[in-house]
Design a protein around this motif. Structure first.
Motif, PDB file in Angstrom:
ATOM      1  N   ARG A 102       0.894  -1.407   0.002  1.00  0.00           N
ATOM      2  CA  ARG A 102      -0.007   0.006  -0.072  1.00  0.00           C
ATOM      3  C   ARG A 102       0.805   1.184  -0.005  1.00  0.00           C
ATOM      4  N   ARG A 103       1.778   1.138   0.934  1.00  0.00           N
ATOM      5  CA  ARG A 103       2.919   2.455   0.865  1.00  0.00           C
ATOM      6  C   ARG A 103       3.583   2.719  -0.379  1.00  0.00           C
ATOM      7  N   SER A 105       2.433   2.014  -3.525  1.00  0.00           N
ATOM      8  CA  SER A 105       1.498   2.277  -4.284  1.00  0.00           C
ATOM      9  C   SER A 105       0.916   3.560  -4.186  1.00  0.00           C
ATOM     10  N   GLU A 106       0.990   4.224  -2.880  1.00  0.00           N
ATOM     11  CA  GLU A 106       0.756   5.546  -2.661  1.00  0.00           C
ATOM     12  C   GLU A 106       2.037   6.335  -3.326  1.00  0.00           C
ATOM     13  N   GLN A 110       1.876   9.157  -6.219  1.00  0.00           N
ATOM     14  CA  GLN A 110       2.586  10.553  -6.351  1.00  0.00           C
ATOM     15  C   GLN A 110       3.446  10.758  -7.218  1.00  0.00           C
TER      16      GLN A 110
END
Length: 173
Positions: A102-103, A105-106, A110
């Motif tokens: 998840r990290r 992917s974020e 960005q």
């Protein structure tokens, strides 16, 4: 494989073998083929990198857009190239837990929103824990600097892939 074998390859064989030295850019291999004969691995590498350096910025950004996000959708769907699969696996990116995925992917989202191309890193030269830190750090770079950095990573990946194919020493990185 030795350089004599490389120089004796016909066009189709050369593109088949070297078409993914630069991720999903077989046209670069096609252009490099016409530069034969090559004196050695360094000479072959120089032709690949000169081609990249000779492109306008839009073409260089296009090369970057051919790369997958690290630990991204293509990895999850099993659609990475064999080379990218090996590289991401070797860096431990195929065994991330849900929070790590998840990290990344974020951060990938960005980065892509800021620069217009995916984050490129020579995963084989990176430790799993360093990838999100490097991605977060590079998010703050000026766009022109980041383009140069990302292309430098493409060249590192290409150098490693050429060394794999020709049995060269990637330690010169």
């Amino acid at each position: 494989m030795d350089i004599n074998k490389v120089n004796s390859m016909d066009f189709g064989e050369f593109v088949d073998v070297f078409g993914n030295v630069i991720e999903r850019c077989p046209l670069i291999a096609a252009a490099v083929w016409s530069q034969r004969p090559f004196s050695d691995l360094d000479d072959l590498e120089k032709h690949f990198f000169d081609f990249i350096d000779g492109l306008p910025q839009a073409g260089q950004e296009g090369i970057l857009r051919c790369h997958p996000d690290l630990a991204g959708r293509e990895l999850q769907q099993g659609t990475l190239t064999a080379e990218s699969q090996r590289e991401q696996s070797g860096a431990g990116l195929t065994s991330l837990d849900a929070d790590e995925r998840r990290r990344l992917s974020e951060l990938n989202a960005q980065y892509r929103a800021r620069f217009g191309f995916p984050f490129v890193l020579a995963a084989r030269l990176s430790e799993r824990s360093a990838v999100p830190r490097e991605l977060a750090r590079r998010l703050h770079c000026p766009p022109a600097d980041e383009l140069r950095t990302a292309l430098g990573e493409v060249k590192k990946i290409g150098r490693l892939r050429l060394a794999d194919l020709l049995g060269g020493d990637p330690a010169k990185l």
